[in-house]
Design an enzyme around this catalytic site. Sequence first.
Site, PDB file in Angstrom:
ATOM      1  CD  GLN A 256      48.731   4.157 -19.656  1.00  0.00           C
ATOM      2  OE1 GLN A 256      49.215   4.391 -18.564  1.00  0.00           O
ATOM      3  NE2 GLN A 256      48.092   3.030 -19.933  1.00  0.00           N
TER       4      GLN A 256
ATOM      5  CB  CYS B  39      50.275   1.258 -17.176  1.00  0.00           C
ATOM      6  SG  CYS B  39      49.778  -0.420 -16.757  1.00  0.00           S
TER       7      CYS B  39
ATOM      8  CG  HIS C  97      47.755   2.164 -13.604  1.00  0.00           C
ATOM      9  ND1 HIS C  97      47.827   2.236 -14.976  1.00  0.00           N
ATOM     10  CD2 HIS C  97      48.204   3.357 -13.133  1.00  0.00           C
ATOM     11  CE1 HIS C  97      48.281   3.436 -15.317  1.00  0.00           C
ATOM     12  NE2 HIS C  97      48.540   4.114 -14.230  1.00  0.00           N
TER      13      HIS C  97
ATOM     14  CG  ASP D 119      49.353   7.113 -12.842  1.00  0.00           C
ATOM     15  OD1 ASP D 119      49.171   6.741 -14.021  1.00  0.00           O
ATOM     16  OD2 ASP D 119      48.556   6.839 -11.919  1.00  0.00           O
TER      17      ASP D 119
END
Length: 332
Positions: A89, A95, A271, A286
């Site tokens: 990311q 996200c 997040h 993630d």
Amino acid sequence: MESHRWLPLEANPEVTNQFLKQLGLHPNWQFVDVYGMEPELLSMVPRPVCAVLLLFPITEKYEVFRIEEEEKIKSEGQDVTESVYFMKQTISNACGTIGLIHAIANNKDKMNFESGSTLKKFLEDSLSMSPEERARYLEKYEAIRVTHESSAHEGQTEGAELGPKSGSYWEANFSSLENVLQQLKPTESHMDCHVESSSPSSSQPHSSHCRTKASPLCHHASLPWVKRNHVGPAKATSPSLRLRRWRPFLRLPSVGLHSVAPSIDEKVDLHFIALVHVDGHLYELDGRKPFPINHGKTSDDTLLEDAIEVCKKFMERDPEELRFNAIALSAV
């Protein structure tokens, strides 16, 4: 300095499902709320489930754990199948979209795409790329950015004005599943609770955060949860089931307290991550982390329960935190 920033996306099945529909995903799989961690509440989630998205607060405790976890894996290693689709990311506040991409990409064989699907093209184009290359490709992928922005605006509905105790958290305990079901009636109004946001560490330039609207997550531990009713606090009857409904709001002069989206430049500290099943293992995906996290064995039949066990660990690390939400990608 961050060169890419998007509006935060709500942890709201209606928003995420509309987003995916606009990207060309056929609605035979849709996101639904996960109302709690107890078996009775997990049984309300349609099966099968192929992914879970967790929304959680980035706190100092979490950041300490994240660094320790990364160092441990780099030292000891872990098994990660090459079949896992993972991307980094580099866009702030993206996200939610990256979590959706992770959920769909790792279940692509189960999905049906409409002709000319923007998401299908992105996944096909990026299949052979590295996680870093996929991140840069998303930065330039205008069709997804525009759809993300549209979906972020879609969730910007104002909430009901609060009474004199606005800015605090109501707590409600429910003695039975029937009481929980009563609280989930669609005709009832939401309670908007104030959430104090803090900026993430400046050492994490690409940390990305999102806002939550309505998805509650309950569990058996002694954590406070918020009642989805703006009339007043419920009487405590049993600590076994706890429900919360909340969303962050901004204070608006003369018009009371309403739920509105933060601006594109506002720092928030929530997040998204995705939990998926690939080749018999449960992976946490993630984009802030350098690699997927293997959480052990799972199956199509046990994915939801196994993913919720991971969610519990996030909660246990921050027992004073209220801000946890989960939504599941289910066959409908």
